[in-house]
Scaffold this motif. Structure first.
Motif, PDB file in Angstrom:
ATOM      1  N   PRO A  51     -20.491   9.804 -15.860  1.00  0.00           N
ATOM      2  CA  PRO A  51     -21.256   9.575 -17.121  1.00  0.00           C
ATOM      3  C   PRO A  51     -20.721  10.392 -18.531  1.00  0.00           C
ATOM      4  O   PRO A  51     -21.088  10.087 -19.288  1.00  0.00           O
ATOM      5  N   TRP A  52     -20.698  11.715 -18.826  1.00  0.00           N
ATOM      6  CA  TRP A  52     -20.096  12.831 -20.051  1.00  0.00           C
ATOM      7  C   TRP A  52     -18.494  12.561 -19.886  1.00  0.00           C
ATOM      8  O   TRP A  52     -18.324  12.486 -21.276  1.00  0.00           O
ATOM      9  N   GLU A  53     -17.982  12.118 -18.990  1.00  0.00           N
ATOM     10  CA  GLU A  53     -15.844  11.489 -19.247  1.00  0.00           C
ATOM     11  C   GLU A  53     -16.097  10.268 -20.088  1.00  0.00           C
ATOM     12  O   GLU A  53     -16.687   9.205 -20.096  1.00  0.00           O
ATOM     13  N   GLU A  54     -14.826  10.411 -21.095  1.00  0.00           N
ATOM     14  CA  GLU A  54     -14.574   9.138 -21.777  1.00  0.00           C
ATOM     15  C   GLU A  54     -14.049   8.184 -20.456  1.00  0.00           C
ATOM     16  O   GLU A  54     -12.716   8.744 -20.346  1.00  0.00           O
ATOM     17  N   PRO A  55     -14.133   7.298 -20.328  1.00  0.00           N
ATOM     18  CA  PRO A  55     -13.363   6.450 -19.436  1.00  0.00           C
ATOM     19  C   PRO A  55     -12.162   5.695 -19.375  1.00  0.00           C
ATOM     20  O   PRO A  55     -11.167   6.013 -19.107  1.00  0.00           O
ATOM     21  N   LYS A  56     -11.816   5.497 -20.656  1.00  0.00           N
ATOM     22  CA  LYS A  56     -10.464   4.631 -20.490  1.00  0.00           C
ATOM     23  C   LYS A  56      -9.198   6.333 -20.728  1.00  0.00           C
ATOM     24  O   LYS A  56      -8.462   6.174 -19.729  1.00  0.00           O
ATOM     25  N   SER A  57      -9.644   7.478 -21.104  1.00  0.00           N
ATOM     26  CA  SER A  57      -8.803   8.507 -20.972  1.00  0.00           C
ATOM     27  C   SER A  57      -8.694   8.783 -20.179  1.00  0.00           C
ATOM     28  O   SER A  57      -7.198   9.490 -20.031  1.00  0.00           O
ATOM     29  N   LEU A  58      -9.331   9.262 -19.137  1.00  0.00           N
ATOM     30  CA  LEU A  58      -9.148  10.051 -18.164  1.00  0.00           C
ATOM     31  C   LEU A  58      -8.537   8.735 -17.355  1.00  0.00           C
ATOM     32  O   LEU A  58      -7.820   9.215 -16.351  1.00  0.00           O
ATOM     33  N   GLN A  59      -9.043   7.886 -17.093  1.00  0.00           N
ATOM     34  CA  GLN A  59      -8.000   6.750 -16.143  1.00  0.00           C
ATOM     35  C   GLN A  59      -6.413   7.021 -16.668  1.00  0.00           C
ATOM     36  O   GLN A  59      -6.202   6.756 -15.763  1.00  0.00           O
ATOM     37  N   GLU A  60      -6.274   6.907 -18.038  1.00  0.00           N
ATOM     38  CA  GLU A  60      -4.976   6.382 -18.279  1.00  0.00           C
ATOM     39  C   GLU A  60      -3.815   7.995 -17.916  1.00  0.00           C
ATOM     40  O   GLU A  60      -3.451   7.703 -17.373  1.00  0.00           O
ATOM     41  N   GLN A  61      -5.062   9.370 -17.969  1.00  0.00           N
ATOM     42  CA  GLN A  61      -4.287  10.716 -17.808  1.00  0.00           C
ATOM     43  C   GLN A  61      -4.172  10.421 -16.148  1.00  0.00           C
ATOM     44  O   GLN A  61      -3.561  11.069 -16.152  1.00  0.00           O
ATOM     45  N   GLN A  62      -4.959   9.840 -15.598  1.00  0.00           N
ATOM     46  CA  GLN A  62      -4.651  10.012 -13.982  1.00  0.00           C
ATOM     47  C   GLN A  62      -3.565   9.088 -13.241  1.00  0.00           C
ATOM     48  O   GLN A  62      -2.545   9.094 -13.045  1.00  0.00           O
ATOM     49  N   ARG A  63      -3.023   8.249 -14.130  1.00  0.00           N
ATOM     50  CA  ARG A  63      -2.003   6.557 -14.379  1.00  0.00           C
ATOM     51  C   ARG A  63      -0.569   7.330 -14.670  1.00  0.00           C
ATOM     52  O   ARG A  63       0.142   7.535 -13.296  1.00  0.00           O
ATOM     53  N   LYS A  64      -1.363   8.527 -15.666  1.00  0.00           N
ATOM     54  CA  LYS A  64       0.471   8.878 -16.210  1.00  0.00           C
ATOM     55  C   LYS A  64       1.067   9.704 -15.151  1.00  0.00           C
ATOM     56  O   LYS A  64       1.611  10.055 -14.828  1.00  0.00           O
ATOM     57  N   SER A  65      -0.172  11.085 -14.844  1.00  0.00           N
ATOM     58  CA  SER A  65       0.103  11.958 -13.651  1.00  0.00           C
ATOM     59  C   SER A  65       0.527  11.413 -12.390  1.00  0.00           C
ATOM     60  O   SER A  65       1.141  12.253 -11.620  1.00  0.00           O
ATOM     61  N   ALA A  66       0.131   9.905 -11.899  1.00  0.00           N
ATOM     62  CA  ALA A  66       0.084   9.615 -10.333  1.00  0.00           C
ATOM     63  C   ALA A  66       2.323   9.141 -10.617  1.00  0.00           C
ATOM     64  O   ALA A  66       3.098   9.165 -11.099  1.00  0.00           O
ATOM     65  N   PHE A  92       0.782  -1.519   0.309  1.00  0.00           N
ATOM     66  CA  PHE A  92       0.451  -0.096   0.443  1.00  0.00           C
ATOM     67  C   PHE A  92       1.487   0.921  -0.242  1.00  0.00           C
ATOM     68  O   PHE A  92       0.119   2.479   0.400  1.00  0.00           O
ATOM     69  N   ASP A  93       2.044   1.570   0.171  1.00  0.00           N
ATOM     70  CA  ASP A  93       3.216   2.457  -0.179  1.00  0.00           C
ATOM     71  C   ASP A  93       2.727   3.223  -1.231  1.00  0.00           C
ATOM     72  O   ASP A  93       3.094   4.169  -1.281  1.00  0.00           O
ATOM     73  N   ASP A  94       2.813   2.517  -2.697  1.00  0.00           N
ATOM     74  CA  ASP A  94       2.593   3.145  -3.533  1.00  0.00           C
ATOM     75  C   ASP A  94       1.248   3.241  -4.327  1.00  0.00           C
ATOM     76  O   ASP A  94       0.771   3.683  -5.150  1.00  0.00           O
ATOM     77  N   TRP A  95      -0.002   3.121  -3.247  1.00  0.00           N
ATOM     78  CA  TRP A  95      -1.296   2.984  -4.164  1.00  0.00           C
ATOM     79  C   TRP A  95      -1.867   4.659  -3.994  1.00  0.00           C
ATOM     80  O   TRP A  95      -1.185   5.656  -3.635  1.00  0.00           O
ATOM     81  N   LYS A  96      -2.268   4.263  -5.296  1.00  0.00           N
ATOM     82  CA  LYS A  96      -2.755   6.048  -5.532  1.00  0.00           C
ATOM     83  C   LYS A  96      -4.292   5.962  -5.683  1.00  0.00           C
ATOM     84  O   LYS A  96      -4.539   5.224  -6.451  1.00  0.00           O
TER      85      LYS A  96
END
Length: 79
Positions: free
Chosen positions: A64-79, A53-57
């Motif tokens: 509903p109005w957002e694209e699911p895959k692109s938003l999560q990919e952006q969040q993972r890259k910024s982590a 759990f040390d590197d958990w984000k």
């Protein structure tokens, strides 16, 4: 001959006994089903102590109005 007729007319026998049988039988049935649940949890138990759990984000799910895959990919890259 009078006893079966008297029992057939008695409301306690007609309604009360079947209700008690359903309640008691349902109790035993539910116990068996819940036991299956707990047995399967023992077999496939979660190993939280082994997780790192040390590197958990926290990454939120898409709205509903957002694209699911692109938003999560952006969040993972910024982590």
């Amino acid at each position: 001959m009078r006893i079966p007729q008297a029992l057939a007319k008695n409301k306690t026998v007609r309604f009360g006994v079947p209700m008690l049988l359903l309640i008691v039988g349902g109790s035993f049935g539910l116990r068996e089903f819940t036991q299956i649940r707990y047995d399967s949890f023992k077999l496939h138990g979660k190993k939280i102590k082994d997780a790192a759990f040390d590197d958990w984000k926290n990454i939120r799910g898409p709205r509903p109005w957002e694209e699911p895959k692109s938003l999560q990919e952006q969040q993972r890259k910024s982590a």
